[in-house]
Motif scaffolding. Structure first.
Motif, PDB file in Angstrom:
ATOM      1  N   LEU A  28       6.485   4.339  10.558  1.00 35.18           N
ATOM      2  CA  LEU A  28       6.141   5.137   9.384  1.00 35.18           C
ATOM      3  C   LEU A  28       6.864   6.476   9.480  1.00 35.18           C
ATOM      4  N   LEU A  29       7.850   6.689   8.597  1.00 36.65           N
ATOM      5  CA  LEU A  29       8.680   7.890   8.635  1.00 36.65           C
ATOM      6  C   LEU A  29       8.726   8.540   7.255  1.00 36.65           C
ATOM      7  N   LYS A  30       8.868   9.835   7.249  1.00 35.02           N
ATOM      8  CA  LYS A  30       8.949  10.605   6.012  1.00 35.02           C
ATOM      9  C   LYS A  30      10.337  10.434   5.398  1.00 35.02           C
ATOM     10  N   GLN A  31      10.411  10.485   4.078  1.00 36.37           N
ATOM     11  CA  GLN A  31      11.692  10.322   3.391  1.00 36.37           C
ATOM     12  C   GLN A  31      12.735  11.316   3.903  1.00 36.37           C
ATOM     13  N   GLY A  32      13.984  10.825   4.017  1.00 36.56           N
ATOM     14  CA  GLY A  32      15.038  11.724   4.447  1.00 36.56           C
ATOM     15  C   GLY A  32      16.272  10.989   4.900  1.00 36.56           C
ATOM     16  N   PHE A  33      17.077  11.677   5.685  1.00 38.06           N
ATOM     17  CA  PHE A  33      18.284  11.128   6.294  1.00 38.06           C
ATOM     18  C   PHE A  33      18.057  11.101   7.795  1.00 38.06           C
ATOM     19  N   TYR A  34      18.156   9.921   8.399  1.00 36.42           N
ATOM     20  CA  TYR A  34      17.798   9.749   9.806  1.00 36.42           C
ATOM     21  C   TYR A  34      18.945   9.134  10.598  1.00 36.42           C
ATOM     22  N   ASN A  35      19.119   9.615  11.815  1.00 37.31           N
ATOM     23  CA  ASN A  35      19.969   8.965  12.808  1.00 37.31           C
ATOM     24  C   ASN A  35      19.088   8.223  13.803  1.00 37.31           C
ATOM     25  N   TYR A  36      19.558   7.080  14.267  1.00 38.19           N
ATOM     26  CA  TYR A  36      18.823   6.315  15.276  1.00 38.19           C
ATOM     27  C   TYR A  36      19.795   5.434  16.044  1.00 38.19           C
ATOM     28  N   LYS A  37      19.363   5.016  17.218  1.00 38.03           N
ATOM     29  CA  LYS A  37      20.114   4.017  17.980  1.00 38.03           C
ATOM     30  C   LYS A  37      19.112   3.161  18.742  1.00 38.03           C
ATOM     31  N   ASP A  62       0.836  -1.199   0.000  1.00 35.54           N
ATOM     32  CA  ASP A  62       0.000   0.000   0.000  1.00 35.54           C
ATOM     33  C   ASP A  62       0.875   1.255   0.000  1.00 35.54           C
ATOM     34  N   LEU A  63       2.004   1.176   0.722  1.00 33.73           N
ATOM     35  CA  LEU A  63       3.043   2.201   0.717  1.00 33.73           C
ATOM     36  C   LEU A  63       4.367   1.502   0.470  1.00 33.73           C
ATOM     37  N   TYR A  64       5.418   2.289   0.261  1.00 30.49           N
ATOM     38  CA  TYR A  64       6.746   1.697   0.149  1.00 30.49           C
ATOM     39  C   TYR A  64       7.207   1.195   1.513  1.00 30.49           C
ATOM     40  N   HIS A  65       7.942   0.078   1.487  1.00 32.94           N
ATOM     41  CA  HIS A  65       8.571  -0.486   2.685  1.00 32.94           C
ATOM     42  C   HIS A  65      10.076  -0.542   2.443  1.00 32.94           C
ATOM     43  N   ASN A  66      10.838  -0.010   3.374  1.00 29.44           N
ATOM     44  CA  ASN A  66      12.300  -0.077   3.321  1.00 29.44           C
ATOM     45  C   ASN A  66      12.797  -0.945   4.467  1.00 29.44           C
ATOM     46  N   TYR A  67      13.572  -1.972   4.129  1.00 27.59           N
ATOM     47  CA  TYR A  67      14.111  -2.894   5.127  1.00 27.59           C
ATOM     48  C   TYR A  67      15.584  -2.561   5.351  1.00 27.59           C
ATOM     49  N   LEU A  68      15.911  -2.125   6.570  1.00 26.54           N
ATOM     50  CA  LEU A  68      17.281  -1.747   6.881  1.00 26.54           C
ATOM     51  C   LEU A  68      18.140  -2.984   7.127  1.00 26.54           C
ATOM     52  N   PHE A  69      19.439  -2.825   6.954  1.00 27.00           N
ATOM     53  CA  PHE A  69      20.353  -3.890   7.328  1.00 27.00           C
ATOM     54  C   PHE A  69      20.230  -4.168   8.826  1.00 27.00           C
ATOM     55  N   HIS A  86      11.680  -0.613   8.344  1.00 30.87           N
ATOM     56  CA  HIS A  86      11.765  -1.834   9.139  1.00 30.87           C
ATOM     57  C   HIS A  86      13.152  -1.918   9.786  1.00 30.87           C
ATOM     58  N   PHE A  87      13.181  -1.735  11.114  1.00 29.52           N
ATOM     59  CA  PHE A  87      14.416  -1.830  11.883  1.00 29.52           C
ATOM     60  C   PHE A  87      14.600  -3.268  12.358  1.00 29.52           C
ATOM     61  N   SER A  88      15.849  -3.685  12.484  1.00 31.20           N
ATOM     62  CA  SER A  88      16.110  -5.017  13.052  1.00 31.20           C
ATOM     63  C   SER A  88      17.442  -5.003  13.787  1.00 31.20           C
ATOM     64  N   LEU A  89      17.492  -5.770  14.864  1.00 34.80           N
ATOM     65  CA  LEU A  89      18.666  -5.876  15.723  1.00 34.80           C
ATOM     66  C   LEU A  89      18.902  -7.341  16.036  1.00 34.80           C
ATOM     67  N   LYS A  90      20.104  -7.815  15.786  1.00 38.99           N
ATOM     68  CA  LYS A  90      20.424  -9.218  16.063  1.00 38.99           C
ATOM     69  C   LYS A  90      20.357  -9.474  17.559  1.00 38.99           C
ATOM     70  N   ALA A  91      19.645 -10.526  17.937  1.00 38.37           N
ATOM     71  CA  ALA A  91      19.419 -10.816  19.351  1.00 38.37           C
ATOM     72  C   ALA A  91      20.569 -11.612  19.944  1.00 38.37           C
ATOM     73  N   SER A  92      20.788 -11.394  21.227  1.00 36.98           N
ATOM     74  CA  SER A  92      21.730 -12.196  22.004  1.00 36.98           C
ATOM     75  C   SER A  92      21.026 -12.597  23.292  1.00 36.98           C
ATOM     76  N   GLU A  93      21.647 -13.503  24.043  1.00 37.83           N
ATOM     77  CA  GLU A  93      21.033 -13.956  25.292  1.00 37.83           C
ATOM     78  C   GLU A  93      20.849 -12.796  26.266  1.00 37.83           C
ATOM     79  N   ALA A  94      21.765 -11.822  26.244  1.00 39.02           N
ATOM     80  CA  ALA A  94      21.681 -10.687  27.169  1.00 39.02           C
ATOM     81  C   ALA A  94      20.504  -9.760  26.857  1.00 39.02           C
ATOM     82  N   LEU A  95      19.970  -9.837  25.633  1.00 34.79           N
ATOM     83  CA  LEU A  95      18.907  -8.920  25.216  1.00 34.79           C
ATOM     84  C   LEU A  95      17.510  -9.517  25.269  1.00 34.79           C
ATOM     85  N   LYS A  96      17.396 -10.831  25.344  1.00 35.53           N
ATOM     86  CA  LYS A  96      16.105 -11.475  25.121  1.00 35.53           C
ATOM     87  C   LYS A  96      15.048 -11.135  26.165  1.00 35.53           C
TER      88      LYS A  96
END
Length: 416
Positions: free
Chosen positions: A352-361, A260-267, A307-317
């Motif tokens: 859902l974010l508007k097109q641009g350059f974004y910082n995140y953590k 329905d909209l564009y989806h961007n999948y981040l590394f 779409h954000f993703s973070l590799k899981a570890s035992e310390a994070l679960k």
């Protein structure tokens, strides 16, 4: 016995002061991309010189072209309500409809883009410096969201130097802020009581250090050379992505899809807390709205599911993990929380974010409600961070807190 009435008064007074402090109200889901800035395209913590203009922009994604109204209030240093009446801090009047708006053009997501500039024909200017809150209301008088901003007068020079921590325990993880305030044409009266300082790291008011008193006074200079009192966790450089071309995989984006909209999948990102520090240029948590093929990104940039993703570890679960950045004013809520995907052993979130350059953590929200920014990313003294120092002054007998100076420093040249 003579002290009991005073103690009773103190215990009654303290909760009143604390509960009177005002926090920002975050918007509902249909309000996006609140961009509060001065004369730069990059969103920022709006700290403006008295007489300069400020611009508030936001998008309403419900497509109703509804009316919004704004109000401006003045606050004390600690964000308790000021005793000033509106005519004392404002020339003109507020509670006016935001008349400047445009509908999106050539986008999959329909939205209306609103823009408020102060001064304008109704609110002709702000008379005094200090803390302000701008609140936006709907047609029914219900509060939609609010944002803080600051107005300062250039009456002092504020020197800011970033140093490593003196505490050996945190020497590799923390950054310390040294401050020297020099008066230009004014005399500080009883600075231990009248002068207050706030330090803001990367435009994030949630982690600001306040209520600092000068350690030394030398002539017309106030010296702050604390260790623990002015120390911040260094954190790590922000992750970033860019999707100014919504139909192609840009920086940080692994794949795209159109539904329905564009989806961007981040590394997929990984934990960095136990890795050596690596310099990675960022814009310290901020974002910029961009569109490669548009003349006016404000109404031609589309909304994309990121779409954000973070590799899981035992310390994070068993942790509560959130996406964090200035794109939503560093807010933590259900929309920023990552969910664990056991099939791929990763944490995931879509925003859902508007097109641009974004910082995140990625940050961890502890059970006590405190945010741990370094649990996933680590803390390093080498991290490049921006610091702003605000100097507040209330002269003896005065009725409000002025901001009489602002200083800025960067840890890129951190020293021992």
């Amino acid at each position: 016995m003579t002290f009991k009435p005073f103690l009773l008064f103190a215990f009654v007074l303290i909760p009143t002061v604390l509960f009177s402090q005002i926090d920002e109200v975050n918007p509902p889901d249909y309000i996006k991309t609140i961009n509060f800035r001065g004369d730069t395209p990059e969103t920022q913590l709006p700290i403006l010189k008295l007489g300069e203009y400020v611009v508030l922009e936001f998008d309403a994604l419900n497509g109703d072209e509804e009316d919004f109204y704004y109000k401006i209030e003045h606050f004390n240093y600690d964000w308790s309500p000021s005793v000033l009446i509106k005519s004392e801090y404002m020339e003109g009047f507020d509670n006016q409809r935001i008349r400047d708006y445009e509908n999106s053009f050539n986008t999959y997501q329909i939205y209306s883009h609103y823009r408020l500039t102060i001064p304008n024909q109704f609110t002709k200017g702000l008379r005094v410096s200090g803390n302000y809150m701008l609140s936006v209301y709907d047609n029914d008088g219900e509060l939609v969201f609010s944002r803080k901003f600051m107005i300062y007068e250039d009456k002092t020079d504020v020197g800011v130097n970033i140093k490593r921590s003196r505490d050996v325990q945190f020497i590799e993880e923390k950054q310390r802020v040294d401050i020297v305030i020099s008066s230009k044409n004014m005399q500080f009266n009883n600075p231990l009581q009248t002068v207050k300082v706030v330090i803001v790291q990367n435009n994030n008011l949630n982690t600001a250090i306040s209520n600092l008193k000068p350690q030394y006074t030398i002539g017309n200079q106030l010296i702050y050379k604390y260790d623990t009192e002015t120390s911040f966790w260094g954190g790590n450089e922000y992750f970033y992505f860019e999707n100014k071309d919504v139909r192609a995989a840009n920086t940080g984006i692994q794949s795209i899809d159109l539904k329905d909209l564009y989806h961007n999948y981040l590394f997929t990102n990984i934990e960095r807390a136990n890795n050596p520090y690596t310099y990675n240029p960022d814009i310290n948590g901020n974002y910029v709205i961009l569109n490669l093929d548009a003349e006016n990104p404000s109404i031609e940039a589309d909304y994309v599911w990121i779409h954000f993703s973070l590799k899981a570890s035992e310390a994070l679960k068993d942790k509560s993990i959130h996406v964090y950045g200035n794109f939503n004013n560093y807010a933590i809520d259900d929309s920023t929380k990552l969910q664990y995907n056991s099939q791929y052993n990763i944490f995931q979130n879509a925003m859902l974010l508007k097109q641009g350059f974004y910082n995140y953590k990625f940050v961890v929200l502890n059970k006590d409600g405190l945010i741990d920014e370094g649990f996933i990313g680590g803390n390093y003294y080498q991290t490049e961070n921006n610091y702003k120092v605000l100097v507040y002054y209330r002269d003896l007998g005065a009725r409000f807190d002025k901001i009489i100076g602002i200083g800025e420093g960067n840890s890129v040249n951190i020293s021992n």
